[in-house]
Design an enzyme around this catalytic site. Structure first.
Site, short mmCIF file in Angstrom:
data_model
loop_
_atom_site.label_atom_id
_atom_site.label_comp_id
_atom_site.label_asym_id
_atom_site.label_seq_id
_atom_site.Cartn_x
_atom_site.Cartn_y
_atom_site.Cartn_z
N ASP A 1 100.59 1.10 -10.98
CA ASP A 1 100.92 2.04 -12.03
C ASP A 1 102.05 2.95 -11.52
O ASP A 1 102.31 3.01 -10.31
CB ASP A 1 99.69 2.86 -12.40
N ASP B 1 103.09 6.61 -13.13
CA ASP B 1 102.75 8.03 -13.18
C ASP B 1 101.38 8.26 -12.54
O ASP B 1 100.40 7.60 -12.88
CB ASP B 1 102.73 8.53 -14.63
#
Length: 278
Positions: free
Chosen positions: A18, A20
Site C-alpha cells: 500500500d 498511504d
C-alpha cells in the site's frame, strides 16, 4: 529462521505494498520507505505499489512520491482507477460510461477504449474527487435508475486532509445506493480482484508474494483472500491494540516499513544474495 511460519522462507519473489500509511504520510516519506524500494530493486524483486486513490494518474503519483524522496517507476504503481478500467475493458470492451472522478479515472477509462458520455451509458463509474457535485450525483442517480450498471473504484468512506476527514467514494456511493436501491460493484481493496489484477500485472503467484499494508480492513483482508502472506505496519490506520479485534490475522505485525527491509534479504533466494554482494 522462517519468518513466515511454515512456508518456504526463501520463496518470496514479489511484493505488493500500500502507499498511504506505509510509504508516505501526508505526502512525507515514512522513514525506511525509500530504502524499502531500493532494496527491492537491488535484489531484483518484482513489486507494485497499490492505492485506492483514483484521483491521480500513475505519472502524477510517481512525481508526488519522488518529491518526498521515494523513486518508484510509473509502471510500478497500480491504482483503483487502473484496476477499474481493466475490469470494465474485460467486461465490455469499447463500452461507455458516465464518470464522476478526476484525471486518474477518466484517463484510465479513455486508455481502455471507453467512451465517456452522459447519454445512455453502459456504466456509471464513481471515483474520488476533491469536489463532488450535487448535479453530477443527481445525474448518476437518474442514469442508474434507467439501467446503467453501477461501479465504484473503492469503498473508502472517508479520506484524510489537514483539516480532518473528507467524504470519499464509499460515502457518495452509499448516497446513490440509498436513492436508487442499487448497490455498486467496488473494484478496489478489499476486493481481491484488485490484488489479482496486480499479481497478473507483474506475473506473480500468490504463493510467492507478500502484501504490506497499514489497514486490517482493506490491505490485510484483501491479501489474505488473495492467498498472500501479509505484513501489517503500524504507521497508518490500524493501531496495535485493534489487531486482536479482527477475526483474521496478518502473517506479521511490525512497527514500520523500515522493519520490512531486512525481510527482503532474508527471504531472497541465496543466489540473489550472492549476486548482490558481487
Amino acid at each position: 529462521m522462517n519468518v513466515f511460519g511454515d512456508r518456504d522462507p526463501h520463496s518470496v519473489s514479489c511484493w505488493l505494498t500500500d502507499m498511504d500509511g506505509v510509504l508516505v504520510r501526508e505526502e512525507r516519506a515514512i522513514p525506511g520507505a525509500a530504502d524499502f524500494i531500493e532494496t527491492l530493486e537491488r535484489y531484483g524483486r518484482r513489486f507494485l505499489v497499490l492505492t485506492n486513490n483514483s484521483i491521480f494518474t500513475a505519472r502524477d503519483l510517481r512525481a508526488r512520491l519522488l518529491a518526498s524522496g521515494i523513486d518508484i517507476p510509473e509502471e510500478s504503481i497500480w491504482t483503483s482507477a487502473l484496476a477499474t478500467a481493466q475490469f470494465l475493458a474485460d467486461q465490455a470492451q469499447g463500452g461507455s460510461a458516465y464518470v464522476i472522478g478526476e484525471a486518474g479515472l477518466t484517463s484510465a477509462l479513455h486508455n481502455a477504449g471507453f467512451i465517456l458520455t452522459e447519454t445512455d451509458p453502459d456504466y456509471v463509474v464513481l471515483g474520488e474527487t476533491r469536489t463532488y457535485s450535487f448535479e453530477a450525483i443527481t445525474r448518476a442517480i437518474r442514469l442508474v435508475e434507467r439501467g446503467a450498471r453501477f461501479i465504484a473504484t473503492n469503498p473508502d468512506v472517508t479520506g484524510p486532509s489537514p483539516e480532518g476527514s473528507l467524504p470519499a467514494t464509499g460515502s457518495v456511493a452509499a448516497l446513490i445506493s440509498r436513492a436508487t436501491g442499487v448497490q455498486p460493484y467496488f473494484v478496489g481493496k478489499p476486493n481481491p480482484l484488485m490484488m489479482r489484477s496486480a499479481l497478473n500485472r507483474i506475473d506473480a503467484h500468490s504463493e510467492s508474494t507478500v502484501m504490506v499494508g497499514d489497514r486490517m480492513d482493506t490491505d490485510v483482508i484483501a491479501g489474505i483472500e488473495a492467498g498472500l502472506r501479509t505484513v501489517l505496519v503500524l504507521t497508518g490506520s490500524t493501531r496495535a491494540e485493534q489487531v486482536a479485534g479482527f477475526p483474521y490475522r496478518p502473517t506479521r505485525v511490525v512497527d514500520s516499513i523500515a522493519d520490512v527491509v531486512p525481510l527482503i534479504a532474508e527471504l531472497a533466494p541465496h543466489e540473489d544474495e550472492e549476486l548482490s554482494a558481487d
